[in-house]
Design a protein around this motif. Structure first.
Motif, mmCIF file in Angstrom:
data_model
loop_
_atom_site.group_PDB
_atom_site.id
_atom_site.type_symbol
_atom_site.label_atom_id
_atom_site.label_comp_id
_atom_site.label_asym_id
_atom_site.label_seq_id
_atom_site.Cartn_x
_atom_site.Cartn_y
_atom_site.Cartn_z
ATOM 1 N N ASN A 1 -77.252 -2.914 -26.040
ATOM 2 C CA ASN A 1 -76.660 -2.834 -24.768
ATOM 3 C C ASN A 1 -76.625 -4.079 -24.064
ATOM 4 O O ASN A 1 -77.429 -5.107 -24.251
ATOM 5 C CB ASN A 1 -77.876 -2.131 -24.065
ATOM 6 C CG ASN A 1 -77.599 -1.443 -22.588
ATOM 7 O OD1 ASN A 1 -76.813 -0.594 -22.512
ATOM 8 N ND2 ASN A 1 -77.984 -2.104 -21.658
ATOM 9 N N SER B 1 -79.656 -8.173 -20.915
ATOM 10 C CA SER B 1 -79.012 -7.565 -22.196
ATOM 11 C C SER B 1 -80.056 -7.560 -23.135
ATOM 12 O O SER B 1 -81.115 -8.244 -23.179
ATOM 13 C CB SER B 1 -77.670 -8.254 -22.339
ATOM 14 O OG SER B 1 -76.723 -8.262 -21.582
ATOM 15 N N CYS C 1 -70.969 -10.943 -17.657
ATOM 16 C CA CYS C 1 -72.109 -10.211 -18.414
ATOM 17 C C CYS C 1 -73.258 -11.309 -18.709
ATOM 18 O O CYS C 1 -73.083 -12.399 -18.924
ATOM 19 C CB CYS C 1 -71.609 -9.614 -19.582
ATOM 20 S SG CYS C 1 -71.031 -10.607 -21.153
ATOM 21 N N ARG D 1 -75.384 -5.838 -20.264
ATOM 22 C CA ARG D 1 -75.297 -5.755 -18.784
ATOM 23 C C ARG D 1 -74.261 -6.520 -18.171
ATOM 24 O O ARG D 1 -74.149 -7.807 -18.678
ATOM 25 C CB ARG D 1 -76.730 -6.223 -18.096
ATOM 26 C CG ARG D 1 -77.027 -5.632 -16.759
ATOM 27 C CD ARG D 1 -77.276 -4.226 -16.718
ATOM 28 N NE ARG D 1 -77.788 -3.865 -15.304
ATOM 29 C CZ ARG D 1 -77.683 -2.552 -14.956
ATOM 30 N NH1 ARG D 1 -77.297 -1.648 -15.739
ATOM 31 N NH2 ARG D 1 -78.160 -2.378 -13.602
ATOM 32 N N ASP E 1 -73.490 -1.081 -17.780
ATOM 33 C CA ASP E 1 -73.942 -1.309 -18.988
ATOM 34 C C ASP E 1 -72.994 -0.669 -19.882
ATOM 35 O O ASP E 1 -72.186 0.235 -19.633
ATOM 36 C CB ASP E 1 -75.210 -0.524 -19.533
ATOM 37 C CG ASP E 1 -76.502 -1.132 -18.720
ATOM 38 O OD1 ASP E 1 -76.905 -2.066 -18.847
ATOM 39 O OD2 ASP E 1 -76.820 -0.315 -17.642
#
Length: 324
Positions: free
Chosen positions: A24, A73, A65, A26, A17
């Protein structure tokens, strides 16, 4: 050759993260070598690349991501989602990982538009792209044929349609865009839905779908960047995709000088999950050809009425067909 899958439950444990503009995000990273940025599509997430993740990570430093609003996320409810911001996110991730060398990009669907923005930034001097390979996506808005659900999400009913969208809806829509013999299994559909529905992500689909009109706004700038010959490109396409299949390749060949394209006839919109071994082969062939690439010194802009322009330093023009 059949590539090994990474189960979603395992994939999720390997993520990391970082914070982007208070949200945030991921992300995943593996391997060594030249950086390879993988950009996922709508409405899914980076797990789309799981068949290719391990073989690519044997040769490259692979980075992906879940973009803002996708997968694992953050999915802010009242956010104004933008492809330009998603490109900012990719650059922030590369900065977070301290990547300082030119980046290779492999993109799909929604990610194609983010890749086009990064390609334009390369031409403007704010990003350093080494190569770009596109999978099925709406590279040219005039050739994009959206599904009914996409049109509804863009309509005043979009908020309601998103709240009504469920796993059965996903199954119906995916049945239309995958190849006849390469549809996802029930287990894969469960996993795709898990990523979409995480943190009620289906409730913001009507916000995420704003990428379709945004493509129209950015069209000239992005197509101009593709026509400059600064970065080697390949378009690998599942021809059975009714949204951006064979017809998108035809438009690509009209507009892009010396086009390098690959058609996979019986595969639909998700070639990286429908025929991952073929995608890997065609991508590795592309990367081998990129080795001696030198950008064109100057390229005249190509218009719809001037489809035949070539330049002397591009990759050789090819169109192939492959069977699964």
């Amino acid at each position: 050759m059949r590539l090994a899958e990474i189960p979603l439950s395992v994939w999720r444990t390997r993520g990391h993260d970082f914070v982007f503009r208070g949200h945030n995000i991921r992300y995943w990273v593996a391997g060594q070598g030249e950086p390879l940025l993988l950009l996922h599509g709508f409405p899914t997430a980076s797990w789309d690349w799981h068949y290719l993740w391990q073989p690519l990570s044997r040769q490259y430093r692979v980075i992906a991501c879940d973009m803002l609003g996708f997968g694992d996320s953050d999915k802010p409810r009242d956010h104004r989602y933008s492809l330009l911001e998603q490109a900012d996110l990719q650059q922030a991730l590369l900065d977070h990982l301290e990547i300082q060398q030119p980046v290779h990009v492999l993109a799909h669907d929604y990610g194609d538009s983010v890749a086009q923005e990064l390609l334009a930034r390369d031409g403007e001097g704010s990003f350093d792209m080494a190569s770009c390979a596109f999978l099925n996506g709406g590279l040219f808005p005039e050739a994009h044929r959206p599904l009914l659900v996409q049109k509804l999400l863009l309509s005043p009913l979009g908020r309601l349609i998103g709240r009504m969208f469920d796993r059965d809806s996903l199954d119906r829509d995916f049945s239309r865009i995958f190849g006849p013999d390469t549809r996802p299994s029930e287990s894969e559909l469960d996993d795709f839905w898990s990523l979409i529905a995480a943190n009620r992500g289906h409730h913001i689909l009507y916000r995420l779908i704003s990428y379709i009109p945004e493509r129209i706004v950015q069209r000239e700038r992005w197509v101009h960047a593709m026509q400059q010959g600064r970065v080697p490109m390949r378009f690998i396409n599942g021809a059975a995709d009714p949204v951006s299949g064979r017809h998108m390749v035809e438009r690509y060949r009209e507009l892009v000088p010396n086009p390098d394209t690959v058609l996979i006839p019986t595969v639909g919109r998700y070639p990286q999950t429908e025929a991952p071994a073929l995608v890997l082969r065609f991508y590795e062939e592309f990367r081998a050809a990129v080795t001696g690439f030198r950008p064109a010194i100057a390229v005249a802009r190509v218009t719809q009425n001037d489809p035949a322009t070539n330049h002397p330093f591009a990759l050789s023009s090819t169109i192939q067909s492959a069977s699964c």
